[in-house]
Design an enzyme around this catalytic site. Structure first.
Site, PDB file in Angstrom:
ATOM      1  N   LYS A  99       0.829  -1.220   0.000  1.00  0.00           N
ATOM      2  CA  LYS A  99       0.000   0.000   0.000  1.00  0.00           C
ATOM      3  C   LYS A  99       0.854   1.257   0.000  1.00  0.00           C
ATOM      4  CE  LYS A  99       1.063   0.852   4.488  1.00  0.00           C
ATOM      5  NZ  LYS A  99       1.860   1.966   4.981  1.00  0.00           N
ATOM      6  N   ASP A 135      -1.890  -2.527   9.758  1.00  0.00           N
ATOM      7  CA  ASP A 135      -1.974  -2.482   8.290  1.00  0.00           C
ATOM      8  C   ASP A 135      -2.487  -3.776   7.673  1.00  0.00           C
ATOM      9  OD1 ASP A 135      -1.087   0.107   8.186  1.00  0.00           O
ATOM     10  OD2 ASP A 135       1.013  -0.435   7.806  1.00  0.00           O
TER      11      ASP A 135
END
Ligand code: ATP
Length: 320
Positions: A20, A154
């Protein structure tokens, strides 16, 4: 397994999960519990980790790194024991699965290690999904997301993919319907940065300035608007990362990487998460490709990618 049931049949489930970029990252003050609240827009990009989970007759969890990994992993510290995030994910899945067996996890690393792109988190997300399939655990996406949050802030996003707003520690996710493609060049560093150390550095810089950060209220709607329309120019004006100055404090060369990216034609650049990977925004896929080439000629490791891409998904399921 008894003799009548026949020979143990090994099976391999292969899952890929994206890294990401934080298109925006607002960081609040240090909380009494030692964490920081954040408000972030996450974008899943087309640089993927892969985990192949193979059932084994011998109980327990083993981890190896695939020779197909595209990173130069010489001297890079990736634990292969219970400290590996993929190992932890398999252990958590074994706890909740009735039919858990032993498992070997082979990880193909493509997302820079300690690079601020959530590579280890992607391995954990991929492993959750792979073990769920391998052991027919039948968990819902919500249940998997719940386990993911236990593994790290995350991890839920790598499971979800796409574009999402993250609040709390970054794990309270709301998917954003922003499907238009944006093009990026990721520039990897040949060293890593420790996420906790980058947060500590930010606290120190703020303290030294007598600055008291506000609790993040939410994300700027202009960011989501720009991502919805795929308007890279508009997006370039609203990219923000509160951690960037701390990453640059620890790794001053990031300033020149950002500068070089812009001088070679990037619309804007930002440190990804806690860094040191730099994400450069480009006008188009071809502009991203040629920027990555130029950076390679300058001796940097760079990849052209795009986002958003889907979260963790099974790419093969094979009986051996
Ligand atoms: P984030 O952006 O989520 O903070 P990161 O991308 O900066 O993370 P990771 O690559 O996930 O960092 O790994 C950080 C550290 O965690 C590594 O230096 C390594 O020691 C350890 N680690 C544990 N499991 C893994 C894994 N599967 N892959 C890579 N590193 C791992």
């Amino acid at each position: 397994m008894n003799a009548r049931a026949g020979r143990f049949a090994a099976r391999t489930v292969r899952v890929k999960a994206p890294g990401k970029v934080n298109v925006s990252l607002d960081v609040g003050p240090l909380r009494p519990d030692g964490y920081h609240s954040v408000a972030s827009v996450y974008l899943a990009v087309s640089l993927y980790e892969e985990v192949a989970a193979t059932s084994t007759e011998t109980p327990g969890i083993t981890v190896s790194i695939s020779p197909d990994s595209t990173l130069d992993l010489d001297g890079v510290d990736i634990p292969l024991d219970g400290n590996n995030l993929a190992y932890k994910a398999a252990a958590i899945m074994a706890d909740v699965s009735e039919h858990a067996t032993g498992v070997h996890l082979e990880i193909t690393k493509r997302v820079p290690v300690a690079g601020g792109m959530g590579g280890g988190s992607a391995d954990a997300a991929a492993t959750l999904l792979a073990c769920d399939a391998l052991w027919n655990s039948g968990l819902s996406r919500e249940e998997l997301a719940h386990l993911a949050a236990e593994l790290g802030a995350d991890v839920p996003f790598s499971l979800l993919g796409g574009t999402a707003v993250g609040l709390g520690l970054g794990d309270e996710l709301s998917p954003a319907l922003a499907k238009a493609q944006t093009d990026w060049v990721l520039v990897a560093a040949d060293y890593g940065l420790s996420t906790p150390e980058v947060f500590r550095t930010l606290d120190r810089l703020r303290d030294a300035e007598g600055l008291v950060a506000a609790e993040p209220a939410g994300v700027d709607p202009k960011i989501l608007q720009a991502l919805r329309s795929g308007d890279a120019e508009a997006l370039s004006r609203v990219l923000v990362n509160d951690l960037q100055r701390a990453s640059i404090e620890l790794a001053p060369d990031l300033r020149s990487t950002l500068g070089m990216g812009e001088s070679l034609g990037a619309i804007a650049g930002i440190v990804s998460g806690s860094g040191p990977t730099v994400a450069l925004l480009a006008h188009s896929p071809t502009a991203a490709e040629s920027l990555a080439e130029d950076l390679l000629h300058h001796g940097l490791t760079a990849w052209a990618v795009h986002g958003p891409v889907p979260g963790a998904r099974i790419i093969s399921d094979t009986l051996l």
